[in-house]
Design a protein around this motif. Structure first.
Motif, short mmCIF file in Angstrom:
data_model
loop_
_atom_site.label_atom_id
_atom_site.label_comp_id
_atom_site.label_asym_id
_atom_site.label_seq_id
_atom_site.Cartn_x
_atom_site.Cartn_y
_atom_site.Cartn_z
N GLY A 116 8.26 29.26 -7.03
CA GLY A 116 9.05 30.48 -7.01
C GLY A 116 8.27 31.66 -6.46
O GLY A 116 8.82 32.49 -5.71
N SER A 119 7.91 31.20 -2.66
CA SER A 119 9.19 31.47 -1.98
C SER A 119 9.48 32.96 -1.91
O SER A 119 10.00 33.45 -0.90
CB SER A 119 10.32 30.74 -2.73
OG SER A 119 10.18 29.34 -2.66
N ALA A 120 9.15 33.69 -2.99
CA ALA A 120 9.42 35.13 -3.00
C ALA A 120 8.51 35.88 -2.04
O ALA A 120 8.95 36.82 -1.36
CB ALA A 120 9.27 35.67 -4.41
N THR A 121 7.24 35.51 -2.00
CA THR A 121 6.29 36.23 -1.14
C THR A 121 6.43 35.83 0.34
O THR A 121 5.90 36.53 1.21
CB THR A 121 4.84 35.96 -1.59
OG1 THR A 121 4.60 34.54 -1.64
CG2 THR A 121 4.61 36.57 -2.97
N ARG A 123 9.57 35.22 1.86
CA ARG A 123 11.03 35.20 1.91
C ARG A 123 11.54 34.92 3.32
O ARG A 123 11.04 35.47 4.30
CB ARG A 123 11.57 36.55 1.41
CG ARG A 123 13.07 36.61 1.29
CD ARG A 123 13.51 37.95 0.75
NE ARG A 123 14.95 38.00 0.54
CZ ARG A 123 15.60 39.07 0.11
NH1 ARG A 123 14.92 40.17 -0.19
NH2 ARG A 123 16.90 39.03 -0.05
N ASP A 128 10.24 29.07 2.06
CA ASP A 128 11.29 29.61 1.18
C ASP A 128 12.56 28.79 1.30
O ASP A 128 13.20 28.46 0.28
CB ASP A 128 11.56 31.07 1.55
CG ASP A 128 12.61 31.71 0.65
OD1 ASP A 128 12.71 31.29 -0.52
OD2 ASP A 128 13.33 32.61 1.11
N ARG A 222 11.63 33.06 -8.44
CA ARG A 222 11.83 33.69 -7.12
C ARG A 222 12.67 34.95 -7.25
O ARG A 222 12.34 36.00 -6.68
CB ARG A 222 12.50 32.70 -6.17
CG ARG A 222 12.81 33.27 -4.80
CD ARG A 222 13.54 32.25 -3.93
NE ARG A 222 13.81 32.79 -2.61
CZ ARG A 222 14.89 33.53 -2.30
NH1 ARG A 222 15.78 33.82 -3.26
NH2 ARG A 222 15.06 33.98 -1.07
N SER A 223 13.77 34.87 -8.00
CA SER A 223 14.64 36.04 -8.16
C SER A 223 13.92 37.18 -8.86
O SER A 223 14.03 38.35 -8.45
CB SER A 223 15.89 35.65 -8.95
OG SER A 223 16.63 34.65 -8.29
N MET A 225 10.66 37.71 -9.02
CA MET A 225 9.60 38.22 -8.14
C MET A 225 10.17 39.12 -7.05
O MET A 225 9.61 40.18 -6.73
CB MET A 225 8.83 37.06 -7.53
CG MET A 225 7.89 36.35 -8.48
SD MET A 225 6.45 37.36 -8.92
CE MET A 225 5.62 37.45 -7.33
N LEU A 226 11.31 38.72 -6.47
CA LEU A 226 11.91 39.54 -5.42
C LEU A 226 12.33 40.90 -5.97
O LEU A 226 12.18 41.93 -5.28
CB LEU A 226 13.12 38.82 -4.83
CG LEU A 226 12.82 37.62 -3.92
CD1 LEU A 226 14.10 36.94 -3.49
CD2 LEU A 226 12.01 38.06 -2.69
N GLU A 227 12.84 40.92 -7.19
CA GLU A 227 13.23 42.19 -7.80
C GLU A 227 12.03 43.08 -8.06
O GLU A 227 12.06 44.29 -7.82
CB GLU A 227 13.98 41.93 -9.10
CG GLU A 227 14.49 43.20 -9.77
CD GLU A 227 15.27 42.92 -11.03
OE1 GLU A 227 15.59 43.88 -11.76
OE2 GLU A 227 15.55 41.73 -11.30
N THR A 248 0.26 40.36 -5.94
CA THR A 248 1.19 39.32 -6.37
C THR A 248 0.96 38.93 -7.83
O THR A 248 1.90 38.86 -8.61
CB THR A 248 1.03 38.08 -5.47
OG1 THR A 248 1.33 38.43 -4.12
CG2 THR A 248 1.97 36.97 -5.91
#
Length: 335
Positions: A116, A119-121, A123, A128, A222-223, A225-227, A248
């Motif tokens: 996760g 994938s977030a870092t 994107r 991802d 992932r969600s 981390m993206l937020e 990170t």
């Protein structure tokens, strides 16, 4: 302490509701436990006596009151198809299920959280896309099919996996019982032969059981981390020239930790309940396979006890999650 008391008080109505619901549902299931126990050719008088012994001749509301009274005294009932009390059957089988769920959760965390984060870092990059495809496939893949495929490929075809017939290989004595968890007990007693055998037997069902949880944890990580990455304090850390790994791990992942802890706790409860299918496929001697046998025998008490234990584990996992999150974010304790 106040947080614990509030959460425990909120659990009690949920537990009572679970007990009542499962009690009613088991009574409306087709089949007669007394007839199943006595046999199809049994004399009606024998069936009537068994129904009396099981308390099934009483009105439903009296059976429910009696069941609540038994629970208050720690009596989970009697398993007629095994000839033992449900508590003794659970005491011998529950450690196997707990160990399987813990190993599966460990696998899910070790694989899901890094997937996760990566994938977030990265994107919308290939890694991802691959992570999102895995999350979709892992969350939707049927456990019974995956378990059968593992047995066919890795045991039957390649010979990498041991025979799915228990927790240790035939001819190897289980470790001395301390916790009931074979991996832990074998390490505590220095029995490395039993440890290797127990590890080789648990890793395959645990991998199957962990597939769905890994996908869910990876997607939620992932969600989260993206937020977090989009927050001002993270952009400030980046503008100060901090290393990407520091940003990170220290700023983004730490602030996404409450979401990861929450989903991990929920997944542990899910793994305990979802072990029914995995244990049946791999002939794992836990409470999941025991409940399947109870359902086939129309034996009410083990099914009711399993549902109650699963509810307690699920609620306890939520309590632990709340306590951990309160340490990570003290504002939660005041909520």
């Amino acid at each position: 302490m106040n947080l614990v008391l509030r959460r425990v008080a909120a659990m009690l109505p949920a537990l009572i509701g679970v007990v009542v619901c499962i009690f009613v549902l088991t009574r409306v299931l087709p089949g007669d436990p007394a007839r199943t126990l006595a046999g199809d050719q049994a004399d009606p008088s024998v069936v009537a006596k068994i129904r009396t012994d099981m308390g099934l001749d009483q009105p439903l509301h009296l059976q429910l009151v009696r069941y609540f009274a038994d629970l208050l005294h720690g009596n989970l009932g009697f398993a007629w198809h095994t000839g033992h009390s449900v508590a003794s059957d659970f005491a011998s089988r529950l450690p196997a299920t707990v160990e399987l769920a813990l190993v599966a959760l460990l696998i899910a965390l070790v694989a899901g959280v890094p997937l996760g984060v990566i994938s977030a870092t990265r994107r919308d990059r290939p890694v991802d896309h691959a992570g999102r495809v895995f999350s979709l496939l892992g969350a939707s893949m049927p456990l019974f099919w995956l378990g059968l495929m593992v047995i066919v490929v890795f045991y039957n075809k390649l010979g990498w996996a041991p025979a799915p017939l228990g927790r240790v290989a035939e001819g190897i004595n289980p470790p001395t019982g301390i916790t009931g968890l074979y991996l832990v007990d074998s390490l505590l007693t220095g029995d490395f032969v039993a440890f290797r055998s127990a590890l080789s037997h648990i890793i395959w069902p645990a991998l199957c059981l962990a597939t769905g949880s890994t996908a869910i944890i990876a997607r939620m990580t992932r969600s989260a981390m993206l937020e977090v990455i989009g927050q001002d304090y993270v952009r400030t850390a980046v503008s100060k020239g901090l290393k990407p790994s520091v940003v990170t791990l220290k700023h983004a992942l730490w602030n996404a930790a409450p979401v990861i802890v929450t989903i991990s706790g929920l997944q542990f409860g899910q793994l305990m309940g979802g072990a029914v299918i995995t244990e049946t496929v791999f002939t794992w001697p836990g409470i999941g396979s025991y409940v399947v046998q109870s359902v086939l025998a129309t034996d009410y008490a083990p099914v009711q006890a399993f549902t109650l234990v699963a509810a307690v584990v699920y609620l306890a996992a939520n309590l632990v999650v709340d306590l951990v999150n309160a340490r990570l974010d003290p504002r939660i304790a005041d909520a």
